[in-house]
Design an enzyme around this catalytic site. Structure first.
Site, short mmCIF file in Angstrom:
data_model
loop_
_atom_site.label_atom_id
_atom_site.label_comp_id
_atom_site.label_asym_id
_atom_site.label_seq_id
_atom_site.Cartn_x
_atom_site.Cartn_y
_atom_site.Cartn_z
N TYR A 1 53.65 36.94 44.80
CA TYR A 1 52.98 37.47 43.62
C TYR A 1 51.51 37.65 43.98
O TYR A 1 51.17 37.73 45.16
CB TYR A 1 53.24 36.47 42.48
CG TYR A 1 52.91 36.94 41.10
CD1 TYR A 1 53.42 38.12 40.59
CD2 TYR A 1 52.06 36.18 40.28
CE1 TYR A 1 53.11 38.53 39.31
CE2 TYR A 1 51.77 36.59 38.99
CZ TYR A 1 52.28 37.76 38.52
OH TYR A 1 51.98 38.16 37.26
N ARG B 1 48.53 51.66 37.54
CA ARG B 1 47.46 50.65 37.50
C ARG B 1 48.01 49.35 38.06
O ARG B 1 48.41 48.46 37.34
CB ARG B 1 46.97 50.48 36.06
CG ARG B 1 45.61 49.90 35.92
CD ARG B 1 45.54 48.39 36.14
NE ARG B 1 46.10 47.61 35.05
CZ ARG B 1 46.71 46.43 35.24
NH1 ARG B 1 46.85 45.90 36.44
NH2 ARG B 1 47.20 45.77 34.22
N LYS C 1 57.73 40.50 40.01
CA LYS C 1 57.80 39.90 38.66
C LYS C 1 59.23 39.41 38.39
O LYS C 1 59.42 38.36 37.78
CB LYS C 1 57.42 40.93 37.59
CG LYS C 1 55.97 41.38 37.68
CD LYS C 1 55.14 40.91 36.51
CE LYS C 1 53.70 41.36 36.68
NZ LYS C 1 52.71 40.61 35.94
N ASP D 1 50.97 42.92 30.57
CA ASP D 1 49.52 43.12 30.71
C ASP D 1 48.82 42.93 29.36
O ASP D 1 47.76 42.33 29.28
CB ASP D 1 49.22 44.52 31.25
CG ASP D 1 49.75 44.66 32.67
OD1 ASP D 1 49.57 43.71 33.45
OD2 ASP D 1 50.36 45.69 32.97
N ASN E 1 42.81 40.65 39.05
CA ASN E 1 43.60 40.45 40.27
C ASN E 1 43.51 41.69 41.15
O ASN E 1 43.23 42.77 40.63
CB ASN E 1 45.07 40.24 39.89
CG ASN E 1 45.30 38.97 39.11
OD1 ASN E 1 44.72 37.94 39.40
ND2 ASN E 1 46.13 39.06 38.09
N ASN F 1 47.33 33.18 34.48
CA ASN F 1 48.12 34.35 34.87
C ASN F 1 49.33 34.46 33.98
O ASN F 1 49.95 33.45 33.64
CB ASN F 1 48.54 34.22 36.34
CG ASN F 1 49.01 35.55 36.87
OD1 ASN F 1 50.00 36.11 36.40
ND2 ASN F 1 48.29 36.09 37.83
N1 LIG Z 1 45.45 37.27 35.01
C1 LIG Z 1 46.41 38.00 34.50
O1 LIG Z 1 47.48 37.49 34.16
C2 LIG Z 1 46.21 39.46 34.32
C3 LIG Z 1 45.16 40.09 34.89
N2 LIG Z 1 44.96 41.43 34.70
C4 LIG Z 1 43.86 42.05 35.42
O2 LIG Z 1 42.94 42.62 34.52
C5 LIG Z 1 42.35 43.75 35.12
C6 LIG Z 1 42.35 44.89 34.11
O3 LIG Z 1 43.68 45.23 33.74
P1 LIG Z 1 43.96 46.21 32.51
O4 LIG Z 1 43.32 45.72 31.28
O5 LIG Z 1 45.40 46.44 32.45
O6 LIG Z 1 43.22 47.52 33.02
P2 LIG Z 1 42.65 48.73 32.19
O7 LIG Z 1 42.44 49.81 33.14
O8 LIG Z 1 43.50 48.96 31.00
O9 LIG Z 1 41.22 48.23 31.65
C7 LIG Z 1 40.07 48.05 32.43
C8 LIG Z 1 38.87 47.89 31.52
O10 LIG Z 1 37.75 47.53 32.30
C9 LIG Z 1 36.68 48.41 32.02
N3 LIG Z 1 35.83 48.57 33.20
C10 LIG Z 1 36.15 49.16 34.37
N4 LIG Z 1 35.09 49.11 35.21
C11 LIG Z 1 34.11 48.46 34.54
C12 LIG Z 1 32.78 48.09 34.86
N5 LIG Z 1 32.25 48.37 36.06
N6 LIG Z 1 32.05 47.44 33.93
C13 LIG Z 1 32.58 47.15 32.73
N7 LIG Z 1 33.83 47.46 32.37
C14 LIG Z 1 34.58 48.12 33.27
C15 LIG Z 1 37.33 49.72 31.63
O11 LIG Z 1 36.37 50.45 30.91
P3 LIG Z 1 36.68 51.90 30.26
O12 LIG Z 1 37.64 51.58 29.13
O13 LIG Z 1 35.34 52.33 29.78
O14 LIG Z 1 37.28 52.72 31.33
C16 LIG Z 1 38.50 49.18 30.79
O15 LIG Z 1 38.06 48.91 29.48
C17 LIG Z 1 43.14 44.03 36.41
O16 LIG Z 1 42.38 43.59 37.50
C18 LIG Z 1 44.37 43.17 36.28
O17 LIG Z 1 44.79 42.68 37.53
C19 LIG Z 1 45.78 42.17 33.89
C20 LIG Z 1 46.86 41.60 33.30
C21 LIG Z 1 47.20 40.19 33.53
C1 LIG Z 2 49.07 39.66 36.71
C2 LIG Z 2 49.09 41.01 36.24
O1 LIG Z 2 50.02 41.38 35.53
C3 LIG Z 2 48.02 41.89 36.58
O2 LIG Z 2 47.14 41.48 37.31
O3 LIG Z 2 48.01 43.03 36.11
#
Ligand SMILES: NC(=O)C1=CN([C@@H]2O[C@H](COP(=O)(O)OP(=O)(O)OC[C@H]3O[C@@H](n4cnc5c(N)ncnc54)[C@H](OP(=O)(O)O)[C@@H]3O)[C@@H](O)[C@H]2O)C=CC1
Ligand SMILES: CC(=O)C(=O)O
Ligand SMILES: [Mg+2]
Length: 589
Positions: free
Chosen positions: A139, A192, A210, A304, A445, A489
């Site tokens: 993972y 993504r 997963k 997510d 991540n 996570n």
């Molecule tokens: N720990 C866990 O279990 C999980 C972790 N994640 C992690 O979260 C991260 C985001 O995932 P997700 O929400 O699906 O992605 P999205 O693409 O849906 O969202 C990303 C967000 O970050 C913003 N963003 C991008 N670049 C910048 C920057 N330089 N400064 C400020 N804001 C910024 C974007 O802005 P804008 O809207 O303006 O484009 C958007 O609002 C990934 O790295 C993923 O791995 C996700 C799910 C689970």
């Molecule tokens: C952990 C996960 O689902 C993510 O990083 O998007």
């Protein structure tokens, strides 16, 4: 001697039985396949009895050197194996020794994938018994690298690939999969992948990873899991120009073309597997639209948005024991207002509203988000995507995170932007300047995209931060004290939540079930862990944790009237545990 697992469509294999033949929610193992003990004999079913060479090549039945003398005689294995007989425990030790020899995580990943293709039970035994060591391999973070290099490490296809070429034929494609009694599908369109962006068809590593966790952590049987990649092209130029790229070599289809393919897939899934199959949609930028469209017609869940929300809420609720106050007394600031960020924000606001009886519109005001254009404020409302609009509070515009931290003075800072190194020294110092114990969660991540490292969070706050991250970090020594960072996570949540849905035969996912999952996880953090500064229990207890989550989720499904497995088992915890797959070898007659 009939060969293994091929075309079961025409035959009466166990795996091909009508889904209604499985009891209730379905993970119950009516054929005794999984619960067989050393004195309980089972038949190695395929379309016919696998034996000899084909038995050794069948990952579902292969035991390698663990075949007993009697089995070697009965199943035409004499001469096909060296003489020694090894117990599964010894095989496990030998393989762990081998895996530990590899210095490069991707090599460990490949060795584990090879093992899964050779001997599924041994693969899951390794994963379950060594979960803390192997989770970062199958993972995040290693799975991210595996997806990036999928084209060159790809050996045998895993899961189902459904591309635009299969338009109009998706039901037929689903029927090509050798198993009919599917209970959980994990699907991505690869747009993504973690914080790594568009990896197109190579995103398959994520559904595969997963689902391995559904089995290892949540006890859903491997044969009931189906990884799917929907390939509508990629906008990743590097992949499009890579001669080894395995996906469609075209720009992503969007709009109606995309929606039509997805709709055909979702319709075919329901037609083929019925209403109780869980479809986990992830790592696509279309999540909000897909959840809104299919949330009322299918059993869909998104990790997510929903799973991440439940795991973070659990961490925050548990952390209150360390940082003090009630949930509603805290102020939250997010960097990143996408699927993860707004999903978490909404669940926290919902829980605050439940606790205080204040309207959701009021509790949302405790939560602020920053996106790539700065703080989300009311003057931006007209240009915001719909899911950001509830968070557009009254405030003057603020361009960057540091200024937003200084202006909002949050007690909790959550990173969900996918951009690494954004919690700078100044940001952490600012958090530590007005909080005795700031709660900082760097969720992005893989590790390369983490907002900061555990060491940075602790040293820049003189050891006062309560820290958790999406990808794991090792313990850190700061001012002579050892700090153990938690891993926030969604892997804590989705396996147990999925099991709960499956064992109750739930037909819809409701927010209340996410709150139930979150509550069960938070309840597993005991004094012993708090004393170490941990806000999550260790992953080594994950099977127990998943059973608790499953029981709480199933109880909520019954309460809400969306459970179809009747009558309701009296002790849901015991029932959940009894339904969980165990990877011990079976004995063949
Ligand atoms: N720990 C866990 O279990 C999980 C972790 N994640 C992690 O979260 C991260 C985001 O995932 P997700 O929400 O699906 O992605 P999205 O693409 O849906 O969202 C990303 C967000 O970050 C913003 N963003 C991008 N670049 C910048 C920057 N330089 N400064 C400020 N804001 C910024 C974007 O802005 P804008 O809207 O303006 O484009 C958007 O609002 C990934 O790295 C993923 O791995 C996700 C799910 C689970
Ligand atoms: C952990 C996960 O689902 C993510 O990083 O998007
Ligand atoms: Mg998104």
């Amino acid at each position: 001697m009939e060969s293994t697992f091929k075309d079961l469509r025409g035959g009466a294999s166990v795996l091909d039985m009508d889904p209604k033949h499985t009891v209730g929610g379905g993970v119950e193992d009516v054929y005794g396949e999984d619960r067989a003990t050393e004195d309980q004999l089972v038949t190695p079913w395929t379309i016919s009895i696998a034996s000899g060479y084909s038995l050794l090549r069948n990952p579902n039945h292969n035991k390698g050197l663990a075949f007993t003398e009697k089995e070697r005689d009965a199943h035409y294995l004499r001469g096909l194996l060296p003489p020694v007989v090894l117990k599964q425990e010894l095989q496990e030790r030998k393989l762990m020794d081998n895996i530990r020899q590899y210095q490069v995580p991707l090599q460990k990943y490949m060795a584990l994938m090879d093992l899964e293709e050779r001997n599924e039970r041994l693969f899951y035994k390794l994963l379950i018994d060594n979960v803390e060591e192997l989770l970062p391999v199958v993972y995040t973070p290693t799975v991210g690298e595996a997806c990036q290099k999928y084209g060159s490490i790809f050996k045998r296809p895993q899961g189902l690939y459904i591309s635009l070429k299969e338009k109009g034929k998706i039901l037929e494609v689903l029927k090509n999969w050798p198993v009919r009694t599917i209970q959980v599908i994990v699907v991505t369109d690869g747009e993504r992948i973690l914080g790594l962006g568009d990896l197109g068809c190579q995103g398959m590593g994520i559904p595969v990873g997963k689902l391995a966790l559904y089995t290892a952590l949540g006890g859903v049987r491997p044969s009931a899991c189906l990884p799917v990649t929907i390939d509508v092209g990629t906008n990743n130029e590097q992949l499009l120009n890579d001669e080894f790229y395995i996906g469609l070599r075209q720009k992503r289809a969007t709009g109606k073309e995309y929606a039509d393919l997805l709709h055909e897939f979702m319709t075919a899934v329901k037609q083929n597997y019925g209403e109780k199959v869980l479809v986990q949609i992830l790592q696509t930028i279309m999540l909000f639209d897909l959840l809104a469209k299919y949330g009322t017609t299918h059993l869909v869940f998104n990790d997510d948005i929903q799973g991440t929300a439940a795991v973070v809420l659990a961490g925050v609720v548990a952390a209150l024991k360390l940082i003090g106050g009630t949930l509603a007394e805290h102020k939250f600031l997010f960097l990143g207002a996408g699927e993860a960020g707004t999903g978490i924000a909404e669940l926290i606001a919902l829980e605050m509203s439940k606790q205080t009886k204040a309207p959701l519109e009021e509790t949302r005001k405790k939560i602020w988000l920053v996106d790539s254009k700065g703080l989300i404020v009311s003057s931006r409302k007209n240009s915001l995507q719909h899911f950001k609009q509830p968070w557009a509070h009254e405030h003057e515009p603020v361009k960057n995170l540091l200024d937003a931290v200084k202006a909002i003075k949050p007690t909790v800072l959550i990173g969900s932007s996918g951009v690494g190194q954004t919690f700078t020294k100044e940001v952490i110092e600012a958090m530590a300047s007005f909080n005795e114990k700031p709660l900082i969660m760097a969720l992005s991540n893989p590790t390369s995209q983490s907002e900061c490292t555990a060491e940075e969070a602790y040293t820049w706050s003189q050891g006062r931060t309560i820290f958790a991250s999406g990808s794991p970090f090792d313990p850190v020594e700061c001012n002579g004290k050892i700090f153990v960072p938690g891993q926030s996570n969604n892997a804590y949540i989705f396996p147990g939540l999925g099991l709960g849905l499956v064992i109750s035969g739930a037909i819809r996912v409701h927010d209340e079930m996410l709150l139930a999952a979150s509550e069960a996880l938070a309840g597993q953090v005991t004094k012993e862990y708090f004393e170490k500064g941990l806000i999550y229990p260790p992953f080594s207890n994950i099977r127990k944790i998943s059973a608790h989550i499953a029981a709480n989720v199933a109880a909520k499904a019954y309460e809400l009237g969306v459970a179809t497995r009747l009558p309701r088992p009296e002790n849901l915890m015991k029932y959940a545990e009894s339904c969980m797959y165990t990877p011990n070898y079976r004995n063949f007659r």
